[in-house]
Each structure stands twice: as C-alpha cells, then as structure tokens.
Design an enzyme around this catalytic site. Structure first.
Site, PDB file in Angstrom:
ATOM      1  N   ASN A 107       0.892  -1.297   0.086  1.00  0.00           N
ATOM      2  CA  ASN A 107      -0.152   0.085  -0.031  1.00  0.00           C
ATOM      3  C   ASN A 107       0.890   1.147   0.057  1.00  0.00           C
ATOM      4  O   ASN A 107       1.956   1.180   0.437  1.00  0.00           O
ATOM      5  CB  ASN A 107      -0.860  -0.333   1.242  1.00  0.00           C
ATOM      6  CG  ASN A 107      -1.915   1.275   1.206  1.00  0.00           C
ATOM      7  OD1 ASN A 107      -2.344   1.409   0.380  1.00  0.00           O
ATOM      8  ND2 ASN A 107      -1.952   1.838   2.634  1.00  0.00           N
ATOM      9  N   SER A 136       4.822   6.965   2.246  1.00  0.00           N
ATOM     10  CA  SER A 136       5.441   5.493   2.660  1.00  0.00           C
ATOM     11  C   SER A 136       5.005   4.410   1.701  1.00  0.00           C
ATOM     12  O   SER A 136       3.772   4.342   1.634  1.00  0.00           O
ATOM     13  CB  SER A 136       5.134   5.135   4.018  1.00  0.00           C
ATOM     14  OG  SER A 136       5.608   6.264   5.043  1.00  0.00           O
TER      15      SER A 136
END
Ligand code: GRF
Length: 219
Positions: A107, A136
């Site tokens: 993700n 991230s």
C-alpha cells in the site's frame, strides 16, 4: 516479469505512474490488471488509455464485506498477479483477506509512517506543526496502516502551505516511490519476513528514504 494487479478507488494517479513505469523497456514488472471497487473510479479510464486491462468489483452490489472480498480475491487470482499494489484504495480489508496475500500486498500511505496513520494526513501534518511530511510504501498487515514500511520520500512543509499544496508536493513523490518499490519487489530485493522487511537480505530497521537514494532528484 512480475505480474502486478493494482487496486484503486479513485483518480488513479499512482496507478498511472506504476503502469507508465511498467511500459518502459527496463521494467521488471508488468501491470496485468487494474481493479476498482466502483465503476466511477477515474483511474479506470486512465488505465484503458494506457492499454491496461481493467475490472470493476462494485462494492455496492455486495451485501457484506466478506462477499465483496471474495469477489476481489477471485479477480486478483484470475489476473495471475503475484503482487497486489493498493493505490488509493479506500476500503479497510479484513484480516482474512490480508492473510491470504501475506507478503504480496503493498500500500502507499501519504505520511511518514508510523506518523499519521489513517485519513486526512495532510491536514493533520499541518495542524501538528510538522516541518517534514511525506509518503510511505508498506506491506499490508491486518493493522490499518500498521504494516512495516520500507520506502519513504519526504517533503518539507513550507510556510503558507495549505493541505492541497502539501498534498501535491507529496503526490509527486508518491509517483516516484511506487514504481521503485515494485521494482525492488520484482527483483527480489525486498521481502516480508514475519513482522520485518528484509532489503537485500538484511532486516530493515528504518524505511529507506528516496531522497537519500537519489540526492539529485527534484523535491
Ligand atoms: C494518494 O495520496 C495515496 O497516498 C492515498 O490516496 C491517494 C490516491 O491518489 N492513499 P491516486 O488515486 O493514486 O491519484
């Protein structure tokens, strides 16, 4: 070539960055399917323009989450994908779904995890007076935005920023991060080992920072 499925809910700019990078000659992965949970997702048209096969698993047509997830899993399996990249996918996945894809589900999250899990990260970064923000890439585990991150890019928070301007600056970095993360995975450089990410075989104590890896890159 690693077959990758990209799962989206919205405009799909990360998906587009992933798919465009996949079409360059030196790519180590290819996008075998873009799957949306709603037919209105703008990313579907972008994917079609790029010649990437698309599918919709319309969440609204299922009576419960289990049935939706079963259909989503079937679509992923049918695509032949060996890695699934969530890119602006706005649903929380059950532990059962996540477990079935353990170590093969990534993700992107618009914050420097473990800071600012959850939604409205840009507003919250500003409210908290952060001087640095970013994005991230992490492996997905059952804990929301809690799986280990292995690649990040930071941006400065500038005087006069509002959430929109900050989001734009972060998004530009997101578009660099995801293709690189997929390359690393495709090359076998990055792996989930229990709760830890291994990069080139070594446990990663901190996520790698893109700016440090590519110091010349524009911020
Ligand atoms: C990105 O900011 C991503 O980090 C977040 O949702 C946004 C999706 O944008 N999870 P897009 O659909 O990839 O353009």
């Amino acid at each position: 070539m690693l077959p990758v499925a990209v799962v989206i809910s919205g405009r799909g700019s990360n998906m587009e960055a992933i798919a465009r990078a996949a079409q360059l000659g030196d790519s180590r992965y290819r996008v075998v399917r873009v799957i949306a949970d709603r037919p209105e997702a703008g990313g579907l048209a972008r994917a079609a323009t790029l010649g990437v096969p698309t599918a919709v698993v319309p969440v609204k047509s299922f009576t419960d989450r289990a049935a939706f997830e079963e259909a989503l899993h079937a679509e992923i399996a049918a695509s032949g994908a060996e890695l699934v990249a969530l890119a602006g996918f706005m649903r929380i996945l059950s532990p059962r779904f996540v477990a079935r894809l353990e170590g093969r589900l990534l993700n992107i999250h618009p914050s420097l995890l473990p800071k600012l899990r959850g939604i409205h990260t840009h507003e919250r970064a500003l409210a908290a007076g952060e001087t640095e923000h970013g994005a991230s890439i992490h492996f997905v585990t059952p804990e929301l935005d809690g799986g280990p991150a292995f690649l990040q890019a930071s941006v400065p928070v500038l005087p006069g920023d509002d959430a929109e301007r900050l989001a734009e600056r972060v998004l530009a970095q997101e578009h660099r991060l995801y293709p690189l993360a997929l390359r690393w995975f495709a090359e076998g450089r990055v792996r989930l080992d229990g709760d830890t990410v291994r990069l080139d075989g070594r446990p990663l104590a901190q996520p790698a920072r893109l700016a440090e890896l590519e110091p010349d890159a524009a911020r």
